[in-house]
Scaffold this motif. Structure first.
Motif, PDB file in Angstrom:
ATOM      1  N   LEU A   1      72.760  15.875 -32.805  1.00  0.00           N
ATOM      2  CA  LEU A   1      73.966  15.477 -33.527  1.00  0.00           C
ATOM      3  C   LEU A   1      74.007  15.896 -34.986  1.00  0.00           C
ATOM      4  CD1 LEU A   1      74.958  11.881 -32.368  1.00  0.00           C
ATOM      5  CD2 LEU A   1      76.204  14.006 -32.035  1.00  0.00           C
ATOM      6  N   ASP A   2      72.849  15.968 -35.630  1.00  0.00           N
ATOM      7  CA  ASP A   2      72.870  16.216 -37.072  1.00  0.00           C
ATOM      8  C   ASP A   2      71.602  16.956 -37.467  1.00  0.00           C
ATOM      9  OD1 ASP A   2      73.914  16.169 -39.605  1.00  0.00           O
ATOM     10  OD2 ASP A   2      73.716  14.011 -39.907  1.00  0.00           O
ATOM     11  N   ILE A   3      71.603  17.489 -38.698  1.00  0.00           N
ATOM     12  CA  ILE A   3      70.484  18.291 -39.179  1.00  0.00           C
ATOM     13  C   ILE A   3      70.224  17.934 -40.634  1.00  0.00           C
ATOM     14  CG2 ILE A   3      71.988  20.228 -39.833  1.00  0.00           C
ATOM     15  CD1 ILE A   3      69.730  22.091 -38.807  1.00  0.00           C
ATOM     16  N   LEU A   4      68.947  17.914 -41.017  1.00  0.00           N
ATOM     17  CA  LEU A   4      68.556  17.523 -42.369  1.00  0.00           C
ATOM     18  C   LEU A   4      67.304  18.311 -42.747  1.00  0.00           C
ATOM     19  CD1 LEU A   4      69.345  15.436 -44.612  1.00  0.00           C
ATOM     20  CD2 LEU A   4      67.602  13.925 -43.624  1.00  0.00           C
ATOM     21  N   GLU A   5      67.174  18.603 -44.034  1.00  0.00           N
ATOM     22  CA  GLU A   5      66.007  19.344 -44.512  1.00  0.00           C
ATOM     23  C   GLU A   5      64.779  18.441 -44.521  1.00  0.00           C
ATOM     24  OE1 GLU A   5      64.810  22.332 -48.214  1.00  0.00           O
ATOM     25  OE2 GLU A   5      66.632  21.120 -48.291  1.00  0.00           O
ATOM     26  N   LYS A   6      63.628  19.029 -44.178  1.00  0.00           N
ATOM     27  CA  LYS A   6      62.372  18.295 -44.267  1.00  0.00           C
ATOM     28  C   LYS A   6      62.001  18.049 -45.730  1.00  0.00           C
ATOM     29  CE  LYS A   6      59.662  19.527 -40.178  1.00  0.00           C
ATOM     30  NZ  LYS A   6      58.382  20.156 -39.764  1.00  0.00           N
ATOM     31  N   PRO A   7      61.238  17.003 -46.002  1.00  0.00           N
ATOM     32  CA  PRO A   7      60.773  16.800 -47.379  1.00  0.00           C
ATOM     33  C   PRO A   7      59.776  17.895 -47.767  1.00  0.00           C
ATOM     34  CG  PRO A   7      59.723  15.235 -45.885  1.00  0.00           C
ATOM     35  CD  PRO A   7      60.778  15.947 -45.089  1.00  0.00           C
ATOM     36  N   GLN A   8      59.853  18.303 -49.027  1.00  0.00           N
ATOM     37  CA  GLN A   8      58.934  19.304 -49.566  1.00  0.00           C
ATOM     38  C   GLN A   8      57.890  18.615 -50.437  1.00  0.00           C
ATOM     39  OE1 GLN A   8      59.541  22.464 -48.417  1.00  0.00           O
ATOM     40  NE2 GLN A   8      61.272  21.519 -47.335  1.00  0.00           N
ATOM     41  N   ALA A   9      56.943  19.419 -50.945  1.00  0.00           N
ATOM     42  CA  ALA A   9      55.870  18.853 -51.768  1.00  0.00           C
ATOM     43  C   ALA A   9      56.416  18.178 -53.023  1.00  0.00           C
ATOM     44  CB  ALA A   9      54.876  19.945 -52.145  1.00  0.00           C
ATOM     45  N   THR A  10      57.541  18.695 -53.528  1.00  0.00           N
ATOM     46  CA  THR A  10      58.116  18.140 -54.763  1.00  0.00           C
ATOM     47  C   THR A  10      59.190  17.084 -54.510  1.00  0.00           C
ATOM     48  OG1 THR A  10      59.729  19.944 -54.818  1.00  0.00           O
ATOM     49  CG2 THR A  10      57.662  20.286 -56.028  1.00  0.00           C
ATOM     50  N   THR A  11      59.442  16.758 -53.251  1.00  0.00           N
ATOM     51  CA  THR A  11      60.501  15.816 -52.904  1.00  0.00           C
ATOM     52  C   THR A  11      60.158  14.391 -53.356  1.00  0.00           C
ATOM     53  OG1 THR A  11      61.153  17.112 -50.966  1.00  0.00           O
ATOM     54  CG2 THR A  11      61.828  14.817 -50.992  1.00  0.00           C
ATOM     55  N   ASN A  12      61.137  13.718 -53.919  1.00  0.00           N
ATOM     56  CA  ASN A  12      60.991  12.298 -54.226  1.00  0.00           C
ATOM     57  C   ASN A  12      61.109  11.530 -52.912  1.00  0.00           C
ATOM     58  OD1 ASN A  12      61.794   9.534 -54.764  1.00  0.00           O
ATOM     59  ND2 ASN A  12      62.098  10.144 -56.898  1.00  0.00           N
ATOM     60  N   LEU A  13      60.005  11.011 -52.423  1.00  0.00           N
ATOM     61  CA  LEU A  13      59.999  10.405 -51.090  1.00  0.00           C
ATOM     62  C   LEU A  13      60.824   9.124 -51.022  1.00  0.00           C
ATOM     63  CD1 LEU A  13      56.360  10.970 -49.781  1.00  0.00           C
ATOM     64  CD2 LEU A  13      58.459  12.175 -49.154  1.00  0.00           C
ATOM     65  N   ALA A  14      60.935   8.413 -52.123  1.00  0.00           N
ATOM     66  CA  ALA A  14      61.767   7.199 -52.103  1.00  0.00           C
ATOM     67  C   ALA A  14      63.229   7.569 -51.878  1.00  0.00           C
ATOM     68  CB  ALA A  14      61.598   6.427 -53.396  1.00  0.00           C
ATOM     69  N   GLU A  15      63.707   8.592 -52.601  1.00  0.00           N
ATOM     70  CA  GLU A  15      65.092   9.045 -52.428  1.00  0.00           C
ATOM     71  C   GLU A  15      65.297   9.659 -51.054  1.00  0.00           C
ATOM     72  OE1 GLU A  15      65.966  11.688 -55.613  1.00  0.00           O
ATOM     73  OE2 GLU A  15      65.891  10.133 -57.168  1.00  0.00           O
ATOM     74  N   TYR A  16      64.328  10.464 -50.622  1.00  0.00           N
ATOM     75  CA  TYR A  16      64.454  11.096 -49.310  1.00  0.00           C
ATOM     76  C   TYR A  16      64.467  10.039 -48.201  1.00  0.00           C
ATOM     77  CZ  TYR A  16      63.636  14.126 -45.298  1.00  0.00           C
ATOM     78  OH  TYR A  16      63.750  14.764 -44.077  1.00  0.00           O
ATOM     79  N   GLY A  17      63.609   9.054 -48.332  1.00  0.00           N
ATOM     80  CA  GLY A  17      63.549   8.007 -47.324  1.00  0.00           C
ATOM     81  C   GLY A  17      64.861   7.257 -47.202  1.00  0.00           C
ATOM     82  N   ALA A  18      65.489   6.985 -48.343  1.00  0.00           N
ATOM     83  CA  ALA A  18      66.777   6.282 -48.317  1.00  0.00           C
ATOM     84  C   ALA A  18      67.828   7.134 -47.598  1.00  0.00           C
ATOM     85  CB  ALA A  18      67.229   5.968 -49.735  1.00  0.00           C
ATOM     86  N   LEU A  19      67.838   8.452 -47.893  1.00  0.00           N
ATOM     87  CA  LEU A  19      68.775   9.351 -47.223  1.00  0.00           C
ATOM     88  C   LEU A  19      68.484   9.421 -45.729  1.00  0.00           C
ATOM     89  CD1 LEU A  19      70.973  11.566 -47.196  1.00  0.00           C
ATOM     90  CD2 LEU A  19      69.157  13.210 -47.783  1.00  0.00           C
ATOM     91  N   LEU A  20      67.221   9.583 -45.370  1.00  0.00           N
ATOM     92  CA  LEU A  20      66.840   9.690 -43.962  1.00  0.00           C
ATOM     93  C   LEU A  20      67.214   8.431 -43.205  1.00  0.00           C
ATOM     94  CD1 LEU A  20      65.367  11.156 -41.657  1.00  0.00           C
ATOM     95  CD2 LEU A  20      63.220  10.177 -42.509  1.00  0.00           C
TER      96      LEU A  20
END
Length: 340
Positions: free
Chosen positions: A105-124
């Motif tokens: 149904l949907d597609i999203l970029e994987k987190p990278q080494a520089t990704t803010n995991l707190a922000e990414y987690g909220a989006l995911l």
């Protein structure tokens, strides 16, 4: 369909990297409303676990050993239809969109080494909660059968404007595949998708059809047989024969939004425009489609049976914006008839 607020979203994580499985599991389960019920190292294991555990939603990597993500998605959608969020390392590549054509149904970029995991987690987590409420296979009736009255004879359409959201890439590919290489009108598309993925979407659609598909550029000429896709972070609007990119605020929380495209098409083309609203959640595009109909243009909504999510088409139908409600496979034939 929505999950009860007091029940956790049950997630299955599929990725061949143990590190990514751990990272994804930790950012998902950090919120009490989510539970990672299992992890899988390849698509085959994910399909088996989906059948036995019945998760609400699945995150799926594409490149995995033994059984890859494509095979896993195909098996899951055949045996245990479940909402699937594809995670890919490169949003500009077209290959990830093949997964959407198989039923993800949907597609999203994987987190990278520089990704803010707190922000990414909220989006995911927001994506997972949204997808967990989607009923993937529908056998519903209702509005699909209450078709709008047959429209008056229409003049030639000089522009086709299309809007789509969840399930849209697959529907767009089906629609565009049904059009001939010499299709005589330009096509403008707004597809809700994660930031950075519109280039990959356009590249993939170009391989799926005989038309010239590209990201829209500000000021470019709208040419027959060319499909322009609204890029990340800009509304796509049109004047007579020209595409424009707008930095106006989001509409209905979306940027790009379907509504500005449809409103501009109604103003610039009037009765010479055809508006098409495809599968998606919410009501973006309904008011714009009504504007096209009020201006004398032909308006079409994808029917419930072939929509992954019937929210946007349903909103347009309830508003009286859709003259015709059609299965996705029937829309190309209508567009050919309207443009000849």
């Amino acid at each position: 369909m929505t999950l009860p607020h007091d029940r956790a979203v049950r997630v299955l994580v599929a990725d061949d990297s143990e590190l990514f499985r751990e990272v994804l599991s930790s950012v998902i389960a950090v919120e009490p409303g989510f539970e990672v019920v299992a992890v899988a190292a390849d698509g085959g294991a994910a399909a088996t676990l989906a059948r036995t555990l019945r998760p609400d939603v699945i995150t799926m990597d594409i490149n995995m050993p033994d059984t890859d993500g494509f095979s896993g998605i195909a098996r899951i959608m055949a045996d245990t239809p479940t909402p699937i969020l594809v995670l890919t390392a490169n949003p500009t590549e077209a290959v990830g969109f093949r997964a959407l054509s198989l039923g993800a149904l949907d597609i999203l970029e994987k987190p990278q080494a520089t990704t803010n995991l707190a922000e990414y987690g909220a989006l995911l987590r927001s994506r997972l909660r949204l997808l967990a409420g989607v009923k993937v296979i529908r056998h519903l009736r209702g509005l699909r059968e209450r078709r709008a009255p047959a429209p008056r004879a229409a003049g030639r359409a000089d522009l086709v404007a299309i809007g789509a959201s969840l399930g849209g890439p697959r529907a767009l590919a089906t629609l565009l595949r049904g059009l001939p290489a010499d299709f005589p009108a330009p096509i403008a598309v707004v597809q809700h998708i994660a930031d950075g993925f519109t280039e990959g979407l356009a590249s993939w659609l170009a391989t799926e059809c005989r038309l010239d598909v590209r990201e829209a550029r500000h000021g470019e000429v709208l040419r027959p047989g060319r499909v322009v896709v609204a890029p990340t972070g800009h509304h796509l609007v049109v004047s007579e024969g020209i595409a424009h990119l707008s930095d106006a605020p989001p509409v209905d929380t979306f940027k790009p939004s379907v509504t500005p495209l449809f409103l501009s098409a109604a103003r610039a083309y009037g009765a010479r425009c055809c508006g098409v609203l495809l599968t998606g959640m919410g009501r973006d595009g309904a008011e714009g489609l009504k504007a096209i109909r009020d201006a004398g243009g032909v308006t079409v909504a994808q029917d419930e049976a072939t929509s992954a999510v019937f929210g946007m088409p349903k909103a347009a139908i309830e508003l009286g914006a859709a003259e015709r409600v059609l299965p996705i496979d029937d829309i190309p034939r209508l567009l050919v008839e309207l443009t000849r």
